[in-house]
Scaffold this motif. Structure first.
Motif, PDB file in Angstrom:
ATOM      1  N   PHE A  90      17.242 -10.463  -6.048  1.00  0.00           N
ATOM      2  CA  PHE A  90      18.506 -10.877  -6.026  1.00  0.00           C
ATOM      3  C   PHE A  90      19.827 -10.435  -4.774  1.00  0.00           C
ATOM      4  O   PHE A  90      20.049 -10.554  -3.728  1.00  0.00           O
ATOM      5  CB  PHE A  90      19.007 -11.905  -7.264  1.00  0.00           C
ATOM      6  CG  PHE A  90      20.111 -12.668  -7.267  1.00  0.00           C
ATOM      7  CD1 PHE A  90      19.842 -13.148  -6.298  1.00  0.00           C
ATOM      8  CD2 PHE A  90      21.433 -11.768  -7.560  1.00  0.00           C
ATOM      9  CE1 PHE A  90      21.206 -14.530  -5.773  1.00  0.00           C
ATOM     10  CE2 PHE A  90      22.640 -12.407  -7.191  1.00  0.00           C
ATOM     11  CZ  PHE A  90      22.806 -13.431  -6.195  1.00  0.00           C
ATOM     12  N   LEU A  91      20.033  -9.268  -5.408  1.00  0.00           N
ATOM     13  CA  LEU A  91      21.089  -8.326  -4.147  1.00  0.00           C
ATOM     14  C   LEU A  91      20.608  -8.155  -3.167  1.00  0.00           C
ATOM     15  O   LEU A  91      21.658  -8.491  -1.717  1.00  0.00           O
ATOM     16  CB  LEU A  91      21.216  -7.343  -4.885  1.00  0.00           C
ATOM     17  CG  LEU A  91      23.077  -7.450  -6.374  1.00  0.00           C
ATOM     18  CD1 LEU A  91      23.035  -6.559  -6.987  1.00  0.00           C
ATOM     19  CD2 LEU A  91      23.383  -8.491  -6.075  1.00  0.00           C
ATOM     20  N   SER A 119      20.300 -11.680  -1.106  1.00  0.00           N
ATOM     21  CA  SER A 119      21.910 -11.934  -0.122  1.00  0.00           C
ATOM     22  C   SER A 119      22.560 -10.402   0.544  1.00  0.00           C
ATOM     23  O   SER A 119      23.172 -11.972   1.691  1.00  0.00           O
ATOM     24  CB  SER A 119      22.728 -11.674  -1.862  1.00  0.00           C
ATOM     25  OG  SER A 119      21.680 -12.721  -3.164  1.00  0.00           O
ATOM     26  N   LEU A 120      21.883  -9.824   0.670  1.00  0.00           N
ATOM     27  CA  LEU A 120      22.354  -9.294   1.676  1.00  0.00           C
ATOM     28  C   LEU A 120      21.432  -9.214   3.077  1.00  0.00           C
ATOM     29  O   LEU A 120      22.576  -9.303   4.013  1.00  0.00           O
ATOM     30  CB  LEU A 120      22.451  -6.808   1.848  1.00  0.00           C
ATOM     31  CG  LEU A 120      23.675  -7.189   0.217  1.00  0.00           C
ATOM     32  CD1 LEU A 120      23.531  -5.216   0.303  1.00  0.00           C
ATOM     33  CD2 LEU A 120      25.222  -7.041   1.007  1.00  0.00           C
ATOM     34  N   THR A 144      20.384 -12.099   3.632  1.00  0.00           N
ATOM     35  CA  THR A 144      20.934 -13.308   4.196  1.00  0.00           C
ATOM     36  C   THR A 144      22.333 -13.465   4.682  1.00  0.00           C
ATOM     37  O   THR A 144      22.399 -13.885   5.819  1.00  0.00           O
ATOM     38  CB  THR A 144      21.376 -14.599   3.250  1.00  0.00           C
ATOM     39  OG1 THR A 144      21.826 -14.014   2.102  1.00  0.00           O
ATOM     40  CG2 THR A 144      19.338 -14.720   2.849  1.00  0.00           C
ATOM     41  N   LEU A 145      23.127 -12.124   4.159  1.00  0.00           N
ATOM     42  CA  LEU A 145      24.393 -12.076   5.367  1.00  0.00           C
ATOM     43  C   LEU A 145      23.942 -11.394   6.132  1.00  0.00           C
ATOM     44  O   LEU A 145      25.410 -11.955   7.105  1.00  0.00           O
ATOM     45  CB  LEU A 145      25.179 -11.545   4.051  1.00  0.00           C
ATOM     46  CG  LEU A 145      26.010 -12.356   2.945  1.00  0.00           C
ATOM     47  CD1 LEU A 145      27.062 -11.234   1.597  1.00  0.00           C
ATOM     48  CD2 LEU A 145      26.763 -13.157   2.831  1.00  0.00           C
ATOM     49  N   SER A 162      19.771 -19.675   3.323  1.00  0.00           N
ATOM     50  CA  SER A 162      21.261 -19.140   1.995  1.00  0.00           C
ATOM     51  C   SER A 162      20.478 -19.847   0.631  1.00  0.00           C
ATOM     52  O   SER A 162      21.531 -19.173  -0.361  1.00  0.00           O
ATOM     53  CB  SER A 162      22.219 -19.879   2.404  1.00  0.00           C
ATOM     54  OG  SER A 162      21.959 -21.522   3.220  1.00  0.00           O
ATOM     55  N   SER A 175      18.109 -19.222  -0.588  1.00  0.00           N
ATOM     56  CA  SER A 175      16.464 -18.557  -1.347  1.00  0.00           C
ATOM     57  C   SER A 175      17.465 -17.972  -2.238  1.00  0.00           C
ATOM     58  O   SER A 175      16.650 -17.741  -3.715  1.00  0.00           O
ATOM     59  CB  SER A 175      15.408 -17.745  -0.292  1.00  0.00           C
ATOM     60  OG  SER A 175      16.923 -17.161   0.472  1.00  0.00           O
ATOM     61  N   PRO A 176      18.594 -17.011  -2.216  1.00  0.00           N
ATOM     62  CA  PRO A 176      18.924 -16.250  -3.308  1.00  0.00           C
ATOM     63  C   PRO A 176      19.124 -17.080  -4.802  1.00  0.00           C
ATOM     64  O   PRO A 176      19.069 -16.686  -5.707  1.00  0.00           O
ATOM     65  CB  PRO A 176      20.399 -15.587  -2.876  1.00  0.00           C
ATOM     66  CG  PRO A 176      19.551 -15.260  -1.683  1.00  0.00           C
ATOM     67  CD  PRO A 176      19.157 -17.002  -1.078  1.00  0.00           C
ATOM     68  N   MET A 177      19.926 -18.186  -4.317  1.00  0.00           N
ATOM     69  CA  MET A 177      19.792 -19.342  -5.724  1.00  0.00           C
ATOM     70  C   MET A 177      18.537 -19.704  -6.466  1.00  0.00           C
ATOM     71  O   MET A 177      18.466 -19.684  -7.451  1.00  0.00           O
ATOM     72  CB  MET A 177      20.802 -20.269  -5.432  1.00  0.00           C
ATOM     73  CG  MET A 177      22.559 -19.885  -5.269  1.00  0.00           C
ATOM     74  SD  MET A 177      23.549 -18.583  -5.687  1.00  0.00           S
ATOM     75  CE  MET A 177      23.614 -19.916  -7.445  1.00  0.00           C
ATOM     76  N   LEU A 219      17.544 -16.822  -8.240  1.00  0.00           N
ATOM     77  CA  LEU A 219      18.557 -16.644  -9.125  1.00  0.00           C
ATOM     78  C   LEU A 219      18.308 -17.222 -10.918  1.00  0.00           C
ATOM     79  O   LEU A 219      17.909 -17.370 -12.064  1.00  0.00           O
ATOM     80  CB  LEU A 219      19.976 -16.121  -9.384  1.00  0.00           C
ATOM     81  CG  LEU A 219      20.644 -15.559 -10.407  1.00  0.00           C
ATOM     82  CD1 LEU A 219      20.099 -14.907 -10.293  1.00  0.00           C
ATOM     83  CD2 LEU A 219      21.904 -16.790  -9.456  1.00  0.00           C
TER      84      LEU A 219
END
Length: 98
Positions: A41-42, A45-46, A48-49, A57, A59-61, A64
């Motif tokens: 997940f981390l 998230s990084l 996508t950032l 954006s 996909s991490p959610m 999770l």
């Protein structure tokens, strides 16, 4: 490889080795799976950032949400196993019995 990528890949590999080699209790296997999902997940998230795009954006959610469903199913299996067998040792489970 940047230090952040190395950290997340090392965390995933450590969770994978913990899952592969320390399978005495069901709870420790579930914790290793959760550590692997947290590192994924981390890292996602990084990623996508770093891309600065809004199309990735969600996909991490989504990851999770699947991780939370996996954790709840794992804990339900842990409680059911502890009630029926009296322990969470994986050696006491026999998959051939109904």
């Amino acid at each position: 490889m940047t230090p952040t990528h190395f950290t997340f890949s090392a965390a995933f590999i450590l969770g994978l080795t913990g899952l592969a080699f320390h399978r005495t209790h069901l709870l420790s296997a579930l914790l290793c799976l959760e550590g692997m999902m947290l590192s994924l997940f981390l890292a996602l998230s990084l990623w996508t950032l770093e891309l600065n795009s809004t199309s990735f954006s969600a996909s991490p959610m989504l990851l999770l949400a699947f991780s939370a469903c996996e954790a709840s199913a794992g804990l339900a299996l842990l409680v059911a196993t502890a009630r029926t067998h009296g322990t969470d040792h994986l050696q006491s489970l026999n998959l051939l019995q109904c």
